[in-house]
Design a protein around this motif. Structure first.
Motif, PDB file in Angstrom:
ATOM      1  N   ALA A  39     -54.694 -14.317   3.619  1.00  0.00           N
ATOM      2  CA  ALA A  39     -53.786 -14.011   4.727  1.00  0.00           C
ATOM      3  C   ALA A  39     -54.319 -12.852   5.574  1.00  0.00           C
ATOM      4  O   ALA A  39     -54.217 -12.862   6.806  1.00  0.00           O
ATOM      5  CB  ALA A  39     -52.387 -13.687   4.196  1.00  0.00           C
ATOM      6  N   ILE A  40     -54.902 -11.851   4.919  1.00  0.00           N
ATOM      7  CA  ILE A  40     -55.472 -10.711   5.642  1.00  0.00           C
ATOM      8  C   ILE A  40     -56.651 -11.171   6.495  1.00  0.00           C
ATOM      9  O   ILE A  40     -56.760 -10.794   7.667  1.00  0.00           O
ATOM     10  CB  ILE A  40     -55.891  -9.591   4.655  1.00  0.00           C
ATOM     11  N   VAL A  41     -57.523 -11.977   5.937  1.00  0.00           N
ATOM     12  CA  VAL A  41     -58.678 -12.486   6.686  1.00  0.00           C
ATOM     13  C   VAL A  41     -58.207 -13.308   7.883  1.00  0.00           C
ATOM     14  O   VAL A  41     -58.745 -13.180   8.988  1.00  0.00           O
ATOM     15  CB  VAL A  41     -59.615 -13.304   5.769  1.00  0.00           C
ATOM     16  N   LEU A  70     -48.280  -2.861   5.464  1.00  0.00           N
ATOM     17  CA  LEU A  70     -48.805  -4.169   5.824  1.00  0.00           C
ATOM     18  C   LEU A  70     -47.597  -5.089   5.866  1.00  0.00           C
ATOM     19  O   LEU A  70     -46.951  -5.319   4.843  1.00  0.00           O
ATOM     20  CB  LEU A  70     -49.836  -4.656   4.799  1.00  0.00           C
ATOM     21  N   THR A  71     -47.256  -5.569   7.045  1.00  0.00           N
ATOM     22  CA  THR A  71     -46.045  -6.373   7.218  1.00  0.00           C
ATOM     23  C   THR A  71     -46.375  -7.699   7.885  1.00  0.00           C
ATOM     24  O   THR A  71     -47.440  -7.860   8.483  1.00  0.00           O
ATOM     25  CB  THR A  71     -44.992  -5.631   8.071  1.00  0.00           C
ATOM     26  N   TYR A  72     -45.447  -8.620   7.790  1.00  0.00           N
ATOM     27  CA  TYR A  72     -45.611  -9.930   8.407  1.00  0.00           C
ATOM     28  C   TYR A  72     -44.740  -9.999   9.652  1.00  0.00           C
ATOM     29  O   TYR A  72     -43.543  -9.714   9.605  1.00  0.00           O
ATOM     30  CB  TYR A  72     -45.225 -11.044   7.432  1.00  0.00           C
ATOM     31  N   LYS A  77     -46.511 -14.639  13.731  1.00  0.00           N
ATOM     32  CA  LYS A  77     -46.973 -15.418  12.582  1.00  0.00           C
ATOM     33  C   LYS A  77     -48.299 -14.895  12.016  1.00  0.00           C
ATOM     34  O   LYS A  77     -49.251 -15.654  11.789  1.00  0.00           O
ATOM     35  CB  LYS A  77     -47.071 -16.898  12.933  1.00  0.00           C
ATOM     36  N   LYS A  78     -48.328 -13.566  11.810  1.00  0.00           N
ATOM     37  CA  LYS A  78     -49.519 -12.953  11.219  1.00  0.00           C
ATOM     38  C   LYS A  78     -49.148 -11.619  10.579  1.00  0.00           C
ATOM     39  O   LYS A  78     -48.071 -11.068  10.829  1.00  0.00           O
ATOM     40  CB  LYS A  78     -50.608 -12.754  12.269  1.00  0.00           C
ATOM     41  N   LEU A  92     -36.253  -2.653   4.184  1.00  0.00           N
ATOM     42  CA  LEU A  92     -37.480  -3.306   3.727  1.00  0.00           C
ATOM     43  C   LEU A  92     -37.178  -4.445   2.783  1.00  0.00           C
ATOM     44  O   LEU A  92     -36.144  -4.478   2.148  1.00  0.00           O
ATOM     45  CB  LEU A  92     -38.385  -2.275   3.061  1.00  0.00           C
ATOM     46  N   GLY A  93     -38.144  -5.319   2.656  1.00  0.00           N
ATOM     47  CA  GLY A  93     -38.006  -6.425   1.726  1.00  0.00           C
ATOM     48  C   GLY A  93     -38.622  -7.626   2.310  1.00  0.00           C
ATOM     49  O   GLY A  93     -38.907  -8.618   1.837  1.00  0.00           O
TER      50      GLY A  93
END
Length: 93
Positions: A39-41, A70-72, A77-78, A92-93
């Motif tokens: 996902a990071i890449v 580091l969040t989504y 969509k990244k 948070l969560g």
């Protein structure tokens, strides 16, 4: 009064969540698992690019209060690196 109470609730909840995540990560090998690496890449191009940005943001806090998360982003969509000045960014969560 209710605003102040809800703010304090948010601070206490996020402080607990962030510190649990932080301490859970200590002592591990320091590498994200394979799914997170993928996902990071996908979001940053490569693991080193993400890590360089994440570490630089953390160093910029410079001993002050704050977090690098580091969040989504559901909108984009990244994954993104996000700076939070304190425990009141959002639940948070």
């Amino acid at each position: 009064m209710i605003n102040g109470l809800k703010r304090e609730e948010l601070i206490a909840s996020n402080s607990m969540i962030l510190h649990e995540l932080y301490f859970d990560g200590l002592g591990k090998d320091g590498e994200p698992d394979k799914d997170l690496q993928s996902a990071i890449v996908e979001s940053f191009g490569n693991l080193n690019r993400w890590q360089t940005q994440f570490v630089a943001m953390g160093k910029a806090v410079g001993g002050g209060s704050g977090w690098v998360l580091l969040t989504y982003s559901h909108r984009d969509k990244k994954l993104i690196n996000q700076w939070a000045a304190d425990h009141t960014c959002c639940l948070l969560g």
